[in-house]
Design a protein around this motif. Sequence first.
Motif, mmCIF file in Angstrom:
data_model
loop_
_atom_site.group_PDB
_atom_site.id
_atom_site.type_symbol
_atom_site.label_atom_id
_atom_site.label_comp_id
_atom_site.label_asym_id
_atom_site.label_seq_id
_atom_site.Cartn_x
_atom_site.Cartn_y
_atom_site.Cartn_z
ATOM 1 N N CYS A 24 -40.365 -104.764 71.919
ATOM 2 C CA CYS A 24 -39.287 -103.960 72.503
ATOM 3 C C CYS A 24 -39.722 -102.574 72.960
ATOM 4 O O CYS A 24 -38.965 -101.878 73.634
ATOM 5 C CB CYS A 24 -38.151 -103.814 71.494
ATOM 6 N N GLY A 25 -40.921 -102.134 72.583
ATOM 7 C CA GLY A 25 -41.399 -100.833 73.033
ATOM 8 C C GLY A 25 -41.079 -99.683 72.096
ATOM 9 O O GLY A 25 -41.406 -98.530 72.394
ATOM 10 N N ARG A 26 -40.445 -99.941 70.948
ATOM 11 C CA ARG A 26 -40.189 -98.868 69.986
ATOM 12 C C ARG A 26 -41.503 -98.379 69.372
ATOM 13 O O ARG A 26 -42.463 -99.126 69.251
ATOM 14 C CB ARG A 26 -39.280 -99.353 68.846
ATOM 15 N N ILE A 27 -41.532 -97.110 68.980
ATOM 16 C CA ILE A 27 -42.711 -96.555 68.320
ATOM 17 C C ILE A 27 -42.913 -97.247 66.970
ATOM 18 O O ILE A 27 -41.963 -97.398 66.188
ATOM 19 C CB ILE A 27 -42.555 -95.031 68.099
ATOM 20 N N VAL A 28 -44.153 -97.684 66.711
ATOM 21 C CA VAL A 28 -44.495 -98.308 65.431
ATOM 22 C C VAL A 28 -45.741 -97.628 64.863
ATOM 23 O O VAL A 28 -46.290 -96.702 65.457
ATOM 24 C CB VAL A 28 -44.727 -99.827 65.589
ATOM 25 N N GLY A 29 -46.181 -98.079 63.701
ATOM 26 C CA GLY A 29 -47.266 -97.402 63.000
ATOM 27 C C GLY A 29 -48.647 -97.686 63.532
ATOM 28 O O GLY A 29 -49.565 -96.903 63.297
ATOM 29 N N GLN A 30 -48.840 -98.807 64.237
ATOM 30 C CA GLN A 30 -50.169 -99.142 64.727
ATOM 31 C C GLN A 30 -50.055 -99.933 66.023
ATOM 32 O O GLN A 30 -49.023 -100.544 66.303
ATOM 33 C CB GLN A 30 -50.935 -99.965 63.691
ATOM 34 N N HIS A 31 -51.132 -99.887 66.808
ATOM 35 C CA HIS A 31 -51.148 -100.605 68.067
ATOM 36 C C HIS A 31 -51.073 -102.105 67.818
ATOM 37 O O HIS A 31 -51.580 -102.616 66.825
ATOM 38 C CB HIS A 31 -52.412 -100.261 68.861
ATOM 39 N N ARG A 32 -50.419 -102.814 68.762
ATOM 40 C CA ARG A 32 -50.201 -104.252 68.680
ATOM 41 C C ARG A 32 -49.421 -104.613 67.424
ATOM 42 O O ARG A 32 -49.598 -105.679 66.847
ATOM 43 C CB ARG A 32 -51.529 -105.025 68.754
ATOM 44 N N GLY A 33 -48.537 -103.710 66.998
ATOM 45 C CA GLY A 33 -47.657 -103.976 65.879
ATOM 46 C C GLY A 33 -46.294 -104.451 66.354
ATOM 47 O O GLY A 33 -45.980 -104.422 67.544
ATOM 48 N N VAL A 34 -45.469 -104.894 65.398
ATOM 49 C CA VAL A 34 -44.130 -105.391 65.699
ATOM 50 C C VAL A 34 -43.139 -104.636 64.828
ATOM 51 O O VAL A 34 -43.338 -104.489 63.624
ATOM 52 C CB VAL A 34 -44.030 -106.906 65.412
ATOM 53 N N CYS A 35 -42.056 -104.150 65.432
ATOM 54 C CA CYS A 35 -41.047 -103.412 64.677
ATOM 55 C C CYS A 35 -40.228 -104.377 63.812
ATOM 56 O O CYS A 35 -40.210 -105.590 64.066
ATOM 57 C CB CYS A 35 -40.144 -102.626 65.620
ATOM 58 N N PRO A 36 -39.542 -103.869 62.772
ATOM 59 C CA PRO A 36 -38.761 -104.751 61.896
ATOM 60 C C PRO A 36 -37.713 -105.580 62.639
ATOM 61 O O PRO A 36 -37.488 -106.745 62.308
ATOM 62 C CB PRO A 36 -38.107 -103.770 60.914
ATOM 63 N N ALA A 37 -37.050 -104.980 63.637
ATOM 64 C CA ALA A 37 -36.014 -105.714 64.359
ATOM 65 C C ALA A 37 -36.590 -106.913 65.104
ATOM 66 O O ALA A 37 -36.014 -108.013 65.086
ATOM 67 C CB ALA A 37 -35.295 -104.782 65.334
ATOM 68 N N CYS A 38 -37.729 -106.723 65.756
ATOM 69 C CA CYS A 38 -38.348 -107.835 66.479
ATOM 70 C C CYS A 38 -38.950 -108.850 65.511
ATOM 71 O O CYS A 38 -38.896 -110.058 65.743
ATOM 72 C CB CYS A 38 -39.426 -107.315 67.435
#
Length: 246
Positions: A24-38
């Motif tokens: 979704c493009g939200r800021i996360v902790g590391q590259h190629r990561g996935v946010c909790p919602a996704c």
Amino acid sequence: MGSGLGRGWSAAVDVVYPPVCVGCGRIVGQHRGVCPACWATLRLIERPYCEVLGAPFTHDLGAGILSADAIANPPVFERLRSVAIHDGIARSLVHGLKYRDRTDLAAMMAQWMVRASDGSVAACDAIVPVPLHALRLWGRKFNQSAELARAIARISGKPYLPNTLLRTKRTARQVGLGATARQDNVRGAFTVPESGRAGLFGKSIVLVDDVYTTGATVSAATRALKRAGAGEVTVLTFARAVSGLI
């Protein structure tokens, strides 16, 4: 000192190009990561599932149980394994790799595929991607299945054979076609050149594709591999279509 400079450079890059969720493009902790919602939309295919087709069951029916489809229509390949059902973030990742040139996603997706292979990657002799026809490859510039297969081979240390299986028939796109039309579309589409046969004879092959829908494409590819002498073929995909849980 070198590692300190490396960390500093990485931090500077993160300021300019902050890590964002691949879905979704939200800021996360590391590259190629996935946010909790996704991540919540990722429907991983875990046991229990059909030992042949990897179709997920709603409850455990016992060891070695096969789905009705696997019994009524045994596939030409030995087994199918996939990471997730083709919706939510799984669909976004596949589309990002395939249609938005996000080849950087292949390494992350390949790690999940090795895990989902249920030991098939560790036990195989070689990794083979489902190929594109030369004209389609020229237009797209890369083959998403080859990107995944190359990354899987790199992670596992298994031989990567990108030129063993060729797509010699230019087929129509499978999207929108029914099951019978898909089979007709890819019939005779694949071949193994003489130069590739020696490396296949009696070998255990993992055939890599991005999505499993009706199985028409991987079945046609498997037939070509087996005609050339391959011993057994495991189909490994990132996602698979599932109409309903059993």
